[in-house]
Design a protein around this motif. Structure first.
Motif, short mmCIF file in Angstrom:
data_model
loop_
_atom_site.label_atom_id
_atom_site.label_comp_id
_atom_site.label_asym_id
_atom_site.label_seq_id
_atom_site.Cartn_x
_atom_site.Cartn_y
_atom_site.Cartn_z
N GLY A 50 0.79 -1.39 0.12
CA GLY A 50 -0.18 -0.02 0.58
C GLY A 50 0.78 1.41 -0.18
O GLY A 50 0.73 1.92 -1.34
N THR A 51 2.21 0.92 0.70
CA THR A 51 2.93 2.92 0.76
C THR A 51 3.40 3.00 -0.41
O THR A 51 3.59 3.61 -1.12
N CYS A 52 4.23 1.18 -0.87
CA CYS A 52 5.44 1.98 -1.87
C CYS A 52 4.23 1.99 -3.13
O CYS A 52 4.82 2.43 -3.92
N TYR A 73 -2.65 5.51 3.27
CA TYR A 73 -1.47 5.29 3.02
C TYR A 73 -1.23 6.52 2.44
O TYR A 73 0.24 6.40 2.07
N VAL A 74 -1.93 7.54 2.02
CA VAL A 74 -0.71 8.81 1.20
C VAL A 74 -0.14 9.69 2.28
O VAL A 74 -1.17 10.76 3.02
N GLN A 101 1.95 14.77 6.21
CA GLN A 101 3.30 14.84 5.99
C GLN A 101 3.71 16.25 5.49
O GLN A 101 3.79 17.64 6.58
N ARG A 102 2.38 16.32 4.75
CA ARG A 102 2.54 18.30 4.10
C ARG A 102 1.85 18.83 5.48
O ARG A 102 1.86 20.17 6.04
N VAL A 103 0.21 17.92 6.12
CA VAL A 103 -0.22 19.02 6.98
C VAL A 103 0.43 18.99 8.07
O VAL A 103 0.50 20.20 8.42
N LEU A 104 1.10 18.26 8.33
CA LEU A 104 2.16 18.24 9.79
C LEU A 104 3.25 18.99 9.53
O LEU A 104 3.97 20.62 10.03
#
Length: 649
Positions: free
Chosen positions: A597-599, A625-626, A631-634
């Motif tokens: 899922g992540t890859c 999984y996105v 990361q962008r929000v953080l």
């Protein structure tokens, strides 16, 4: 001072015949191991072999050299023969004296040696719970037991009782035969040890089911608890649903909540009604297991701690059970044991010994019970459902319900594949080839471990959408919620499956004569010689239909295999750094589904495509999984914090 020969041919500084115990110059206190070693010596086994077989030179100085071993055995023989002369039968004493007179020492046969040892029981030491296991068991067995932290006989009995009939499975090279011999000896020594080996340890079996499980267990109310006494002191009699018997007064045969209308099920009491409800899920093993656990917990609580039948319960009783789930009675909690064990308990103890359920688990239990009672009302077994008036436990709605942090990063995923390829290329690496096939099946096709375990060759085929230059294979499986889906299979996975099938001596690719091969995609190459494995894999192995219906791994078996091989990689592979080893050490079989899922999302595969491959019912689940979005929000919030700090300065 005149010298004379002892029965073993030694000389003593005495001119009188030695017939009593008082003249024995060697200390008593021989163990079972000593008697076994002496029997071998009488049978002309060389002392050097006896020392290696029965003794540990580090713990037994008399076994350090062959000559020291021989001296010890001769001394023991002297002691036993003199005790036999003093305490044995007249015929035995005459035989020994005649043998000593003729040969200078007694010539013992297997029969006369047994007679000597029986007559010389005074020389045998009684085992004690504090005795080291090495004093009573052979060195190889003692070393394996010590590897599990078992140092004394008392600790061995406690270990057997704690683990139950399968106590030996976690100890390398201690099989069922050796385990039975050890337990048999412990039972014979119970009086001396003043310790009892529980009845289900090494219990006899019939068709794989211990005979102790044939008996039903009647549970009764714990009146001491109702009076607020003996909560910790009294031990409760509890049993799982299939072995449960309830007193007639608490059976629900005349429950207050029983419906007076015509009942649609044949149920004379509450146990019948519970079994009828569970029978609806006979084709859904995971659901059946989960609902069985919740219903038997509730039934045992109602009868034992509440003193009521299931069909007598009201809303206040249901509220009391909801509170009980927050902190179960310690007597309902224990280590995990087989359901036929007397030590089985409805709640499994956690790391701290308690069984406090999470809010999610509490809500699941309440909802499962409400659904069961609703069905009993619908079939007219009960007149009403008290759980309808009970609110669900409050739970926090979590942002991420799936633990995808175990997913391997792309770089580590590549390293692992390379290491699996290297290990699988070695001669005789059948286990590695099986593990590689299973891991790639989950990591490249996003399968759950249950789906990988049931995947079959007849459902794997070349896709219509592939080409000669770019072949595509697809696998059809029935997954969660009994939903059928088709997933792509990579060429690397196909190569791994072909190698694994070659180890099983089966043709993986179809041919015109035989048609499409059949069988599980991943199956054991080495089958343990246990009752369960024999029933699953070997019965009827010569039958053609049994060959076609070859049994693969169970989901749990596949998980154990992958976990064991990953542990070996963490300990032995040089390709991984410390961070890699930490991640692999926390990975399990399901981690490879998350890795897909992540890859795949990181490689910009459309989320809806990933959803179809993984079989998620909701696209929202797949978006977990996105990671880039999270990361962008953080990062944006962190920038906001930084700007606020700058303005303040």
């Amino acid at each position: 001072m005149a010298e004379r020969r002892t029965p073993s041919g030694k000389t003593t500084a005495s001119g009188q015949a030695s017939t009593g115990v008082a003249d024995v110059a060697f200390p008593r206190g021989f163990t079972t191991k000593d008697f076994t070693a002496l029997r071998a010596y009488v049978q002309r086994i060389p002392p050097a072999i006896i020392a290696r077989t029965y003794y540990d030179p580090d713990e037994d100085p008399h076994a350090a050299t062959p000559s020291a071993m021989e001296r010890y055995l001769n001394a023991m023989l002297d002691t036993l023969v003199q005790l036999a002369l003093a305490h044995g039968s007249t015929a035995l004493a005459e035989h020994l004296r005649a043998s000593i007179k003729q040969h200078g020492q007694p010539k013992l046969t297997a029969v006369t040696f047994r007679m000597v040892t029986e007559a010389a029981q005074l020389a045998a030491a009684a085992p004690h719970p504090d005795h080291a296991i090495g004093a009573w068991l052979r060195p190889r067995i003692a070393r394996r037991l010590k590897g599990e932290g078992i140092a004394t006989l008392g600790e061995l009995v406690a270990f057997c009782n704690r683990r139950g009939p399968s106590w030996w499975r976690s100890i390398p090279r201690i099989g069922r035969g050796r385990a039975r011999a050890i337990v048999s000896w412990l039972r014979k020594q119970q009086a001396a040890l003043q310790l009892t080996v529980d009845i289900d340890v090494d219990s006899a079996e019939h068709d794989g089911v211990p005979l102790v499980a044939d008996e039903r267990v009647e549970v009764v109310p714990d009146f001491a608890s109702e009076q607020g006494q003996g909560r910790q002191r009294s031990r409760l009699t509890l049993a799982p649903l299939e072995r449960l018997a309830v007193p007639h007064a608490l059976s629900g045969a005349k429950g207050e909540n029983r419906s007076t209308a015509f009942c649609y099920i044949q149920a004379n009491h509450d146990l019948d009604a519970v079994c009828a409800y569970l029978n609806r899920f006979r084709d859904q093993p995971k659901t059946l297991r989960a609902y069985t656990k919740e219903l038997e917990r509730f039934l045992l609580w109602a009868v034992v701690l509440r003193g009521k039948a299931l069909s007598d319960l009201r809303v206040d009783d249901c509220e009391a059970y909801k509170d009980f789930l927050k902190n179960p009675d310690p007597r309902f909690v224990g280590e995990r044991f087989a359901r036929h064990s007397p030590r089985w308990r409805p709640f499994a103890a956690g790391a701290d010994g308690s069984a406090s359920l999470s809010a999610d688990s509490q809500r699941y239990a309440v909802r499962a019970l409400r659904a069961a009672f609703t069905w009993w009302v619908d079939v007219r077994y009960l007149a009403g459902n008290p759980w309808k008036a009970v609110n669900d436990p409050v739970v926090v709605k979590r942002e991420n319900v799936m633990k995808i942090e175990r997913a391997l990063p792309a770089a580590l995923w590549r390293k692992l594949r390379d290491e699996l390829d290297a290990r699988s290329a070695e001669e005789g690496a059948t286990q590695w080839r099986a593990v590689r096939a299973a891991i790639l099946l989950m990591g490249d096709s996003g399968l759950r471990r249950e789906e990988a375990a049931i995947a079959r060759r007849e459902n794997l085929r070349p896709s219509f959408y592939g080409t000669l230059d770019r072949p595509v294979w697809e696998l059809t499986i029935v997954g969660k919620r009994q939903q059928e889906r088709t997933v792509p299979v990579s060429l690397a996975t196909l190569d791994a499956l072909r190698a694994h099938w070659a180890d099983r001596r089966k043709a993986f690719d179809a041919n015109e004569a035989a048609g499409t091969p059949q069988g599980p995609l991943v199956a054991p190459v080495i089958i343990p010689w246990t009752d369960a494995s024999r029933r699953r894999h070997r019965e009827g192995a010569s039958n053609e239909m049994a060959r076609l219906n070859e049994a693969g791994y169970t989901a749990d078996g596949l998980n154990r295999l992958i976990g064991r091989m990953l542990t070996e990689l963490v300990e032995t592979a040089d390709a991984f750094d410390l961070d890699d080893r930490m991640r692999l050490g926390h990975a399990n079989a399901h981690a490879f589904r998350h890795t897909f899922g992540t890859c795949s999302v990181a490689d910009e595969v459309p989320v809806d495509v990933v959803q179809k491959v993984l079989g998620h019912a909701s696209l929202q689940t797949t978006t977990i999984y996105v990671q880039a979005e999270k990361q962008r929000v953080l990062e944006e919030v962190a920038s906001y914090y930084a700007r606020r700090v700058g303005e303040a300065n």
